[in-house]
Design an enzyme around this catalytic site. Sequence first.
Site, PDB file in Angstrom:
ATOM      1  N   HIS A 245       0.839  -1.217   0.000  1.00  0.00           N
ATOM      2  CA  HIS A 245       0.000   0.000   0.000  1.00  0.00           C
ATOM      3  C   HIS A 245       0.873   1.266   0.000  1.00  0.00           C
ATOM      4  CE1 HIS A 245      -0.482   0.782   4.662  1.00  0.00           C
ATOM      5  NE2 HIS A 245       0.763   0.537   4.327  1.00  0.00           N
TER       6      HIS A 245
HETATM    7  C1  SAM Z   1       4.851   0.534   6.343  1.00  0.00           C
HETATM    8  S1  SAM Z   1       6.317  -0.221   6.934  1.00  0.00           S
HETATM    9  C2  SAM Z   1       5.700  -1.812   7.363  1.00  0.00           C
HETATM   10  C3  SAM Z   1       6.548  -2.491   8.389  1.00  0.00           C
HETATM   11  C4  SAM Z   1       6.046  -3.859   8.860  1.00  0.00           C
HETATM   12  N1  SAM Z   1       5.842  -4.776   7.754  1.00  0.00           N
HETATM   13  C5  SAM Z   1       4.791  -3.694   9.687  1.00  0.00           C
HETATM   14  O1  SAM Z   1       3.693  -3.889   9.160  1.00  0.00           O
HETATM   15  O2  SAM Z   1       4.915  -3.352  10.868  1.00  0.00           O
HETATM   16  C6  SAM Z   1       7.243  -0.494   5.443  1.00  0.00           C
HETATM   17  C7  SAM Z   1       8.584  -1.176   5.641  1.00  0.00           C
HETATM   18  O3  SAM Z   1       9.214  -1.348   4.346  1.00  0.00           O
HETATM   19  C8  SAM Z   1      10.605  -1.099   4.497  1.00  0.00           C
HETATM   20  N2  SAM Z   1      11.197  -0.753   3.188  1.00  0.00           N
HETATM   21  C9  SAM Z   1      10.996   0.381   2.465  1.00  0.00           C
HETATM   22  N3  SAM Z   1      11.688   0.342   1.332  1.00  0.00           N
HETATM   23  C10 SAM Z   1      12.344  -0.849   1.312  1.00  0.00           C
HETATM   24  C11 SAM Z   1      13.202  -1.486   0.364  1.00  0.00           C
HETATM   25  N4  SAM Z   1      13.510  -0.896  -0.793  1.00  0.00           N
HETATM   26  N5  SAM Z   1      13.682  -2.712   0.652  1.00  0.00           N
HETATM   27  C12 SAM Z   1      13.353  -3.324   1.830  1.00  0.00           C
HETATM   28  N6  SAM Z   1      12.522  -2.772   2.768  1.00  0.00           N
HETATM   29  C13 SAM Z   1      12.026  -1.552   2.500  1.00  0.00           C
HETATM   30  C14 SAM Z   1      10.632   0.048   5.483  1.00  0.00           C
HETATM   31  O4  SAM Z   1      11.897   0.194   6.069  1.00  0.00           O
HETATM   32  C15 SAM Z   1       9.548  -0.360   6.481  1.00  0.00           C
HETATM   33  O5  SAM Z   1      10.053  -1.152   7.529  1.00  0.00           O
END
Ligand code: SAM
Length: 339
Positions: A245
């Site tokens: 999302h």
């Molecule tokens: C909205 S958070 C959701 C975290 C977790 N899944 C939760 O629901 O509590 C999005 C996660 O995606 C990670 N993220 C963003 N870009 C990324 C990338 N290019 N590769 C790996 N992780 C990434 C962020 O660091 C973050 O922890």
Amino acid sequence: MVVKYQDFSYPTLQLSSALYAVAKLGIAEKLGFDLECKKKVSDIAKDLGANADYLFRTMHFLAVNGCFIEVPNEEGVFKHNDISLALVDPSIRAETLLINGVCHYRSFETLDETILTGKCQSGKALNSKDVWDFYAKNPDKEVDFARAMTAKTKRLAPILATLGDYSDFDTVCDIGGSQGILISEILSKNPNVKKGINFDLAAVLGNIKSEDRVHPVDHRYSECPGDFFVRVPAADCYILKMILHDWDDNKSKEILNTIGKSMNNNGRVHIIELIRDNQNPIDEKYLASMDLYMLQLFGAKERSLKQWEELLKDTPFVIDHVKNSAIPHGPNIIVLRKK
Ligand SMILES: C[S@@+](CC[C@H](N)C(=O)[O-])C[C@H]1O[C@@H](n2cnc3c(N)ncnc32)[C@H](O)[C@@H]1O
């Protein structure tokens, strides 16, 4: 009509700032931990070393708008209502600090430009490439973000770890797993799982503080830093909780295609998200708010089942089945298998 409109519009910005301030100062906890507690605002201010008049005026404003109760006939005395009492929960406090914090309110300065151009302009407002770049440059704010994510996940993890079926998998990988809460819960509920990988950006994994861990580190748990647009580790089941999302359809497809390349035979992907047309009707306000956050923060959205099906067309996956958590504001698990 004008009066009605002013009553609607004047408090909107201040509600956010006042909630942020009381959450930051821990006012709800100072007031007490049940609906019977009441306290003089001057005592709370004294305890905090704060200005009593300013704290009174902030709490009066919040009480008039539905958070806290100003006790009748007892000057300067407040008690909790359901809304303010929720703030004593550390996870709700963490969410409040994120939702009303600097990254969010600055991002929304350019909503009008986003609407006009059809392109997300939060990066312009944050003086960064995008929200992730802002967090990379501001590690203290990234910690607030991760704590709020953890807060939500902590509340949901026990339900999600049993809603999803992990009995057939050796290796489960949580993509963008942040502080590792969900994968730890899955490991604790599924002794058959041999390996649980928490995959996230190196900076995020490096920021995990020991006080943020809810489970003692299991020997089956490991952390893998990386970028889900480049490569993810091999696994039998991938969890994408509140990840897609944050991304538009093209980027979401890229993430799913990266996963498709590493997934072991007969693997599954568990997308854990709200589904627009599958939520409880009482979720409408929350859903509309989440959708607008996704629009302005990331140029992304909350999707309907039809939109999920459409998105999957250019990926190696189809929907196998959907499991609904059926709790208010609760997400669904969209289980994917290879076509
Ligand atoms: C909205 S958070 C959701 C975290 C977790 N899944 C939760 O629901 O509590 C999005 C996660 O995606 C990670 N993220 C963003 N870009 C990324 C990338 N290019 N590769 C790996 N992780 C990434 C962020 O660091 C973050 O922890």
